[in-house]
Design an enzyme around this catalytic site. Structure first.
Site, PDB file in Angstrom:
ATOM      1  N   GLU A  84     -12.950 -29.568  79.593  1.00 34.01           N
ATOM      2  CA  GLU A  84     -13.241 -30.464  80.711  1.00 34.01           C
ATOM      3  C   GLU A  84     -14.560 -30.188  81.414  1.00 34.01           C
ATOM      4  O   GLU A  84     -14.580 -29.727  82.578  1.00 34.01           O
ATOM      5  CB  GLU A  84     -12.094 -30.417  81.732  1.00 34.01           C
ATOM      6  N   ASN A 128      -8.141 -34.744  77.244  1.00 33.86           N
ATOM      7  CA  ASN A 128      -7.181 -34.457  78.317  1.00 33.86           C
ATOM      8  C   ASN A 128      -7.068 -35.699  79.175  1.00 33.86           C
ATOM      9  O   ASN A 128      -8.088 -36.259  79.599  1.00 33.86           O
ATOM     10  CB  ASN A 128      -7.662 -33.310  79.214  1.00 33.86           C
ATOM     11  N   TYR A 154      -4.635 -37.508  82.425  1.00 34.38           N
ATOM     12  CA  TYR A 154      -3.546 -37.407  83.401  1.00 34.38           C
ATOM     13  C   TYR A 154      -3.298 -38.681  84.189  1.00 34.38           C
ATOM     14  O   TYR A 154      -2.176 -38.977  84.530  1.00 34.38           O
ATOM     15  CB  TYR A 154      -3.806 -36.251  84.385  1.00 34.38           C
ATOM     16  N   ARG A 209      -2.157 -24.108  72.197  1.00 33.67           N
ATOM     17  CA  ARG A 209      -3.535 -24.062  72.675  1.00 33.67           C
ATOM     18  C   ARG A 209      -3.602 -23.102  73.864  1.00 33.67           C
ATOM     19  O   ARG A 209      -2.881 -23.270  74.849  1.00 33.67           O
ATOM     20  CB  ARG A 209      -3.976 -25.465  73.117  1.00 33.67           C
ATOM     21  N   GLU A 251      -4.427 -32.040  76.249  1.00 34.92           N
ATOM     22  CA  GLU A 251      -3.612 -31.899  77.457  1.00 34.92           C
ATOM     23  C   GLU A 251      -3.110 -33.252  77.923  1.00 34.92           C
ATOM     24  O   GLU A 251      -3.849 -34.238  77.931  1.00 34.92           O
ATOM     25  CB  GLU A 251      -4.410 -31.316  78.632  1.00 34.92           C
ATOM     26  N   HIS A 284     -12.244 -21.972  79.489  1.00 34.33           N
ATOM     27  CA  HIS A 284     -11.393 -22.794  80.360  1.00 34.33           C
ATOM     28  C   HIS A 284     -11.575 -22.270  81.789  1.00 34.33           C
ATOM     29  O   HIS A 284     -10.646 -21.767  82.415  1.00 34.33           O
ATOM     30  CB  HIS A 284      -9.940 -22.736  79.892  1.00 34.33           C
TER      31      HIS A 284
HETATM   32  C1  BGP Z   1      -6.445 -29.943  83.780  1.00 36.30           C
HETATM   33  C2  BGP Z   1      -6.751 -28.496  83.490  1.00 36.30           C
HETATM   34  C3  BGP Z   1      -5.513 -27.668  83.405  1.00 36.30           C
HETATM   35  C4  BGP Z   1      -4.475 -28.038  84.432  1.00 36.30           C
HETATM   36  C5  BGP Z   1      -4.277 -29.522  84.518  1.00 36.30           C
HETATM   37  C6  BGP Z   1      -3.384 -30.004  85.626  1.00 36.30           C
HETATM   38  O1  BGP Z   1      -7.546 -30.595  84.313  1.00 36.30           O
HETATM   39  O2  BGP Z   1      -7.467 -28.373  82.294  1.00 36.30           O
HETATM   40  O3  BGP Z   1      -5.921 -26.329  83.480  1.00 36.30           O
HETATM   41  O4  BGP Z   1      -4.838 -27.501  85.632  1.00 36.30           O
HETATM   42  O5  BGP Z   1      -5.505 -30.148  84.743  1.00 36.30           O
HETATM   43  O6  BGP Z   1      -3.625 -31.332  85.947  1.00 36.30           O
HETATM   44  P1  BGP Z   1      -4.257 -31.901  87.292  1.00 36.30           P
HETATM   45  O7  BGP Z   1      -5.725 -31.771  87.208  1.00 36.30           O
HETATM   46  O8  BGP Z   1      -3.799 -33.291  87.263  1.00 36.30           O
HETATM   47  O9  BGP Z   1      -3.693 -31.125  88.423  1.00 36.30           O
END
Ligand code: BGP
Length: 482
Positions: free
Chosen positions: A182, A325, A327, A92, A390, A137
């Protein structure tokens, strides 16, 4: 064999089902460099990240820029080589709008940009790697920002024009499209929190909602264009990538449970509800809370610009898959802000967030939150097809990245439990990122790569970390180790 047997017996061996796709992800500004590269007079145009890093270096943690980054503009063959080394199913990446359309508008195409993406796409395909292309992006052409960026409703039309150019040029070979990466990060990061580009355009409680409406209409325009013209010809798929935390209620008191649900409804539902729900439009709780606050603040209308019934229909059903995405997980509690406090998203949400320092294995590794996100999406939107676009772990860099290995293993395990035990409809996983790159305002201080990049060497040497070897083995065996 004995160990394997024990693991199977203990139910520990988790296998990806046939057809499940494993890949990695990047974004144009974070890796390409070549910020003004071109041999033609039309060249690449300036985008909002070029402008920000050049004019306000103090706003980037290490005062760095993406002028060279991983130099993928010149070294894309190296990128393909390492992708091949891992044997990923898909890669991607995103198109730089201002590399293709230097001024932002479709009347002027940069031939070098076309050559660059053709070369990359062709190299991927000839190595059996499916290109998954994100149209946007975060690197908006500066001339469009000068006209108001995503708060200008016309930007949706210019985005559709850009999408048309991309579908025309690459649609014969690219069969997986993502319109926008996002939306929350774009609108909240720019207008609410000032953590994105451009800086200095904050307008809490207002700009983000204008931005959001344009983004949703822009997405829908690109989808409908693809659906009506290109799908017949090329038979590809097109979706959107939405990011979300998992919002865990801090206590089981009903006001905290409701508060956590509000965070999911607004953070994720703001984007997903108009597209994936049976009713369409923004989530009800979002409409009513912003409207109520706006009234008390003496606005004559809600700060959330409404969709007309026609627009509701136009946006509804515009995704072949849900790009996710994810995290982090946060604890959420209810917190009502004073009614005379200034407008803001957090006031509209009425919450405060925290983390639990005792989470195991660490507050940054909370795999059960990932599993809950899948289930929330399944229940809210009738189990749509989800592709994780992601997921990854940020650290200070280095080859011996054991925490990243643990993160990836635990998150993939959570994904497989959601898929195999909870019946969530997931068929792809994409690690952020194949290699270290420019982490936006954090510059090069935070690293997410499976490969280390030596930013001091002219050829930006890519070296596999322990996590790259780990992921290569997962891809090879389609199995998670115990
Ligand atoms: C996402 C973005 C990515 C990358 C990633 C890193 O939100 O799409 O481009 O930057 O974040 O994670 P974090 O936001 O936790 O730093």
């Amino acid at each position: 064999i004995c160990l394997l047997f024990q693991a199977v017996v203990a139910g520990e061996v988790l296998k990806f089902p046939p057809g499940f796709k494993l890949g990695t992800s990047t974004a144009s500004y974070q890796i390409e460099g070549g910020w003004n590269a071109s041999v033609t007079s039309t060249g690449k145009g300036e985008n909002i990240w070029d402008r920000l890093t050049h004019s306000h270096p103090e706003l980037i943690a290490d005062r760095s820029t993406g002028d060279v980054a991983c130099d993928s503009y010149h070294l894309y063959e190296e990128d393909v080589r390492i992708l091949k080394e891992l044997k990923v199913d898909h890669y991607r990446f995103s198109l730089s709008w201002s590399r293709l359309l230097p001024g932002g508008f479709s009347n002027n195409i940069n031939p070098d940009g076309v050559v660059y993406y053709n070369n990359l796409i062709n190299a991927l395909i000839s190595n059996n790697i499916t290109p998954m292309v994100t149209l946007y992006h975060w690197d908006l052409p500066q001339p469009l920002q000068d006209l108001g960026g995503w708060t200008n409703p016309q930007t949706a039309i210019y985005f559709e024009d850009f999408a048309r150019v991309a579908f025309e040029l690459f649609g014969d070979r690219v069969k997986m499209w993502i319109t926008i990466n996002e939306p929350s990060s774009i609108c909240v990061g720019t207008y609410e929190a000032d953590i994105a580009a451009p800086a200095y355009v904050r307008s809490p409680g207002i700009g983000l909602y204008l931005c959001g409406k344009t983004i949703l209409l822009a997405h829908a325009r690109a989808y409908r264009l693809y659906d009506s013209v290109y799908r017949k010809k090329y038979g590809g798929k097109i979706g959107i990538t939405i990011d979300t935390i998992w919002a865990e209620p801090k206590t089981n008191a009903s006001e905290d449970v409701d508060a956590a649900e509000r965070v999911m409804q607004v953070g994720l539902g703001w984007w997903a509800h108009p597209i994936f729900s049976a009713e369409g439009d923004y989530p009800q709780i979002m409409k009513s809370r912003v409207e109520q606050n706006s009234k008390v603040e003496n606005f004559s209308e809600s700060r959330l610009p409404p969709f007309t019934p026609k627009e509701v229909k136009f946006v509804q059903g515009t995704a072949d898959f849900f790009g996710l995405n994810h995290y982090r997980t946060l604890l959420i509690s209810n917190h009502e802000f004073p009614s005379d406090s200034p407008p803001s998203l957090i006031k509209d949400l009425g919450v405060v967030g925290s983390i639990d320092p005792n989470w195991k294995p660490s507050p940054k590794i909370v795999p059960w939150g990932f599993r809950k996100v899948f289930n929330w999406i399944k229940n809210a939107y009738n189990n749509p097809l989800v592709i994780v676009t992601e997921n990854g772990y940020g650290d200070g860099g280095g080859i011996q990245d054991n925490a990243r290995v643990l993160f990836l293993k635990e998150y993939m395990k959570a994904l497989l439990l959601a898929l195999l035990e909870d019946g969530c409809n997931i068929n792809g996983y994409t690690v952020w990122s194949i290699m270290d790159n420019l982490e936006w305002r954090d510059g090069y201080t935070v690293k997410y790569g499976l490969y280390d990049v030596n930013f001091n060497s002219p050829n930006r040497t890519r070296t596999p970390k322990v996590s790259a070897i780990f992921y290569r083995d997962v891809i090879k065996t389609r199995t998670l180790p115990e």
